[in-house]
Write a protein that holds these residues in place. Structure first.
Motif, PDB file in Angstrom:
ATOM      1  N   CYS A   1      -4.290   4.127 -11.140  1.00 52.29           N
ATOM      2  CA  CYS A   1      -4.385   3.069 -12.151  1.00 52.29           C
ATOM      3  C   CYS A   1      -5.313   3.527 -13.273  1.00 52.29           C
ATOM      4  CB  CYS A   1      -4.947   1.788 -11.536  1.00 52.29           C
ATOM      5  SG  CYS A   1      -4.173   1.274  -9.988  1.00 52.29           S
TER       6      CYS A   1
ATOM      7  N   LYS B   1       0.857  -1.178   0.000  1.00 46.07           N
ATOM      8  CA  LYS B   1       0.000   0.000   0.000  1.00 46.07           C
ATOM      9  C   LYS B   1       0.900   1.237   0.000  1.00 46.07           C
ATOM     10  CE  LYS B   1      -4.430  -1.274   0.402  1.00 46.07           C
ATOM     11  NZ  LYS B   1      -5.518  -0.732  -0.436  1.00 46.07           N
TER      12      LYS B   1
ATOM     13  N   PHE C   1      -9.931  -4.599  -7.782  1.00 47.55           N
ATOM     14  CA  PHE C   1     -10.388  -3.313  -8.306  1.00 47.55           C
ATOM     15  C   PHE C   1     -11.602  -3.459  -9.237  1.00 47.55           C
ATOM     16  CE2 PHE C   1      -5.775  -1.529  -7.978  1.00 47.55           C
ATOM     17  CZ  PHE C   1      -5.926  -1.427  -6.598  1.00 47.55           C
TER      18      PHE C   1
ATOM     19  N   GLY D   1       0.803   1.710  -9.150  1.00 47.22           N
ATOM     20  CA  GLY D   1      -0.651   1.663  -9.088  1.00 47.22           C
ATOM     21  C   GLY D   1      -1.190   2.692  -8.104  1.00 47.22           C
TER      22      GLY D   1
ATOM     23  N   MET E   1      -6.360  -6.290 -10.430  1.00 45.85           N
ATOM     24  CA  MET E   1      -7.289  -5.541 -11.292  1.00 45.85           C
ATOM     25  C   MET E   1      -8.633  -6.264 -11.432  1.00 45.85           C
ATOM     26  SD  MET E   1      -5.077  -3.774 -14.383  1.00 45.85           S
ATOM     27  CE  MET E   1      -3.621  -4.789 -14.529  1.00 45.85           C
TER      28      MET E   1
ATOM     29  N   GLY F   1      -5.577   3.651  -6.829  1.00 44.34           N
ATOM     30  CA  GLY F   1      -5.297   2.296  -6.373  1.00 44.34           C
ATOM     31  C   GLY F   1      -4.460   2.236  -5.115  1.00 44.34           C
TER      32      GLY F   1
ATOM     33  N   LYS G   1      -2.697  -0.903 -15.463  1.00 45.03           N
ATOM     34  CA  LYS G   1      -3.777  -0.425 -16.335  1.00 45.03           C
ATOM     35  C   LYS G   1      -4.235  -1.524 -17.287  1.00 45.03           C
ATOM     36  CE  LYS G   1      -0.582   1.812 -19.636  1.00 45.03           C
ATOM     37  NZ  LYS G   1       0.695   2.047 -18.975  1.00 45.03           N
TER      38      LYS G   1
ATOM     39  N   PHE H   1      -8.208   5.617 -11.702  1.00 39.90           N
ATOM     40  CA  PHE H   1      -8.693   4.919 -10.508  1.00 39.90           C
ATOM     41  C   PHE H   1      -7.604   5.005  -9.437  1.00 39.90           C
ATOM     42  CE2 PHE H   1      -8.844   1.155  -7.832  1.00 39.90           C
ATOM     43  CZ  PHE H   1     -10.194   0.995  -7.539  1.00 39.90           C
TER      44      PHE H   1
ATOM     45  N   ASP I   1      -8.496   2.185 -15.800  1.00 35.16           N
ATOM     46  CA  ASP I   1      -9.536   1.177 -16.045  1.00 35.16           C
ATOM     47  C   ASP I   1     -10.254   1.498 -17.357  1.00 35.16           C
ATOM     48  OD1 ASP I   1     -11.422  -0.828 -15.755  1.00 35.16           O
ATOM     49  OD2 ASP I   1     -12.721   0.374 -14.456  1.00 35.16           O
TER      50      ASP I   1
END
Length: 375
Positions: A208, A8, A283, A205, A242, A222, A151, A220, A210
């Motif tokens: 990210c 993270k 995700f 990420g 993803m 992430g 991605k 997005f 999408d």
């Protein structure tokens, strides 16, 4: 056993987190300090768009880590395509001030010597499509660090470490690879293993992409980063995060079956994140295709067995019409309208604020390489 580190991260900690994740993935064991280390940046669009290309914090985090660990022979590279210009992309994505501050050269691959390479591995598509393999001479006996982002991709479902080699090992006419894109990616990984002394990837990420990647995506948040020496394993884990089954994505499955890396995430040592947290990380991305990708695939597939028509469309000046249409759609139509709206929303986030903190620097002076014909 293949190892992938995943963590993270946040805008406040991301550059420091890159140092931590590279060490969690034991990057110094993969990349000898005695060899040149090539930073293969990711430029999917000359213009800046979130998650599209290597973000500046990803580059800064790796540069700081290499400097701290005394890697002294380092060079950053990127290539030119029908849709990207390396110098303009380096400017709009804010790479140049970071490279300058670390006294690292940026070298477009249009400016280097390319040599013929005879792969020892069986090629699935390269010979059929390109009639041989060319590689930058400077790549031999070097390390390479890939800088992909998390991605989706209209041609390959997802894109990551394996796809990032696409921009470094095919000099011209790369669009022809779309006929057998999954096989080409597997070939490129096999070639990399022959020419490089060490291969490593860091995948960003934080933000990210999408949807209709690699350009017309929905950003997005992430808040993750990944790192590994196994290019198949890092792509497999990213695909799983993803929301995809990695072994149902052709390029990952084929590379896994050929023993080029581990595509089965149950057989990957994953470090940096609690198993419970990782299990809940999905995700839910859905890959879609932009009109350009959709029509590219439709026309290529429908004409593939009619050679004279296929050659007329893709090996004659007519193809420049397609390039013009793609550029017009992406740069003149989508980017100033839908793209700008999404960028403005992204700029309100903490990641958007972080991007704004980086400097563009001075617009670079460069010589166009006139004989570099990407068509």
């Amino acid at each position: 056993m293949s190892k992938v580190a995943i963590m993270k991260t946040s805008p406040e900690t991301v550059t420091h987190d890159y140092n931590q994740i590279m060490n969690l993935a034991n990057y110094t064991e993969s990349l000898s300090k005695e060899d040149k280390t090539i930073l293969k940046l990711n430029l999917s669009w000359t213009l800046y768009y979130p998650a599209c290309s290597t973000p500046p914090w990803q580059l800064e985090g790796v540069l700081n880590t290499l400097k701290k660990d005394n890697y002294t022979d380092v060079v950053a590279v990127e290539n030119q395509t029908v849709v990207t210009h390396p110098w303009k992309g380096a400017y709009y994505n804010k790479w140049l001030p970071l490279l300058n501050s670390h006294e690292i050269d940026f070298k477009p691959l249009t400016d280097v010597e390319w040599v013929s390479h005879k792969p020892k591995s069986e090629m699935l598509a390269m010979d059929d499509i390109f009639g041989g393999v060319l590689v930058p001479k400077m790549f031999y006996n070097s390390n390479v660090i890939h800088f992909p982002t998390v991605k989706t991709h209209g041609h390959t479902t997802t894109t990551g470490a394996m796809k990032n080699a696409f921009g470094g090992l095919i000099p011209k006419y790369r669009h022809h690879a779309h006929k057998k894109i999954h096989e080409v990616l597997v070939d490129l990984l096999a070639i990399q293993k022959e020419i490089h002394n060490g291969i490593f990837s860091v995948m960003d990420g934080g933000v990210c992409g999408d949807g209709a990647g690699p350009r017309t995506m929905e950003p997005f948040i992430g808040n993750i980063i990944l790192a590994s020496e196994d290019q198949v394993a890092i792509d497999a884990l990213a695909a799983s995060v993803m929301g995809f089954d990695p072994l149902k994505i052709d390029y990952i499955k084929m590379a896994h079956d050929k023993g080029l890396g581990m595509g089965d995430i149950d057989q990957i040592e994953i470090v940096g994140m609690d198993k419970g947290d990782l299990k809940n990380l999905n995700f839910g991305f859905k890959t879609s295709r932009s009109p350009v990708v959709k029509w590219d695939q439709r026309i290529r597939k429908s004409t593939m067995n009619v050679k004279w028509l296929h050659n007329l469309l893709f090996n004659s000046p007519i193809f420049k019409t397609f390039i013009f249409a793609s550029e017009f759609y992406h740069d003149k139509l989508w980017y100033p309208t839908t793209g700008k709206k999404r960028i403005n929303e992204y700029k309100k986030t903490e990641w958007g604020h972080l991007f704004d903190e980086y400097e563009y620097g001075t617009f670079p002076e460069y010589d166009e390489v006139k004989d570099w014909n990407p068509y």
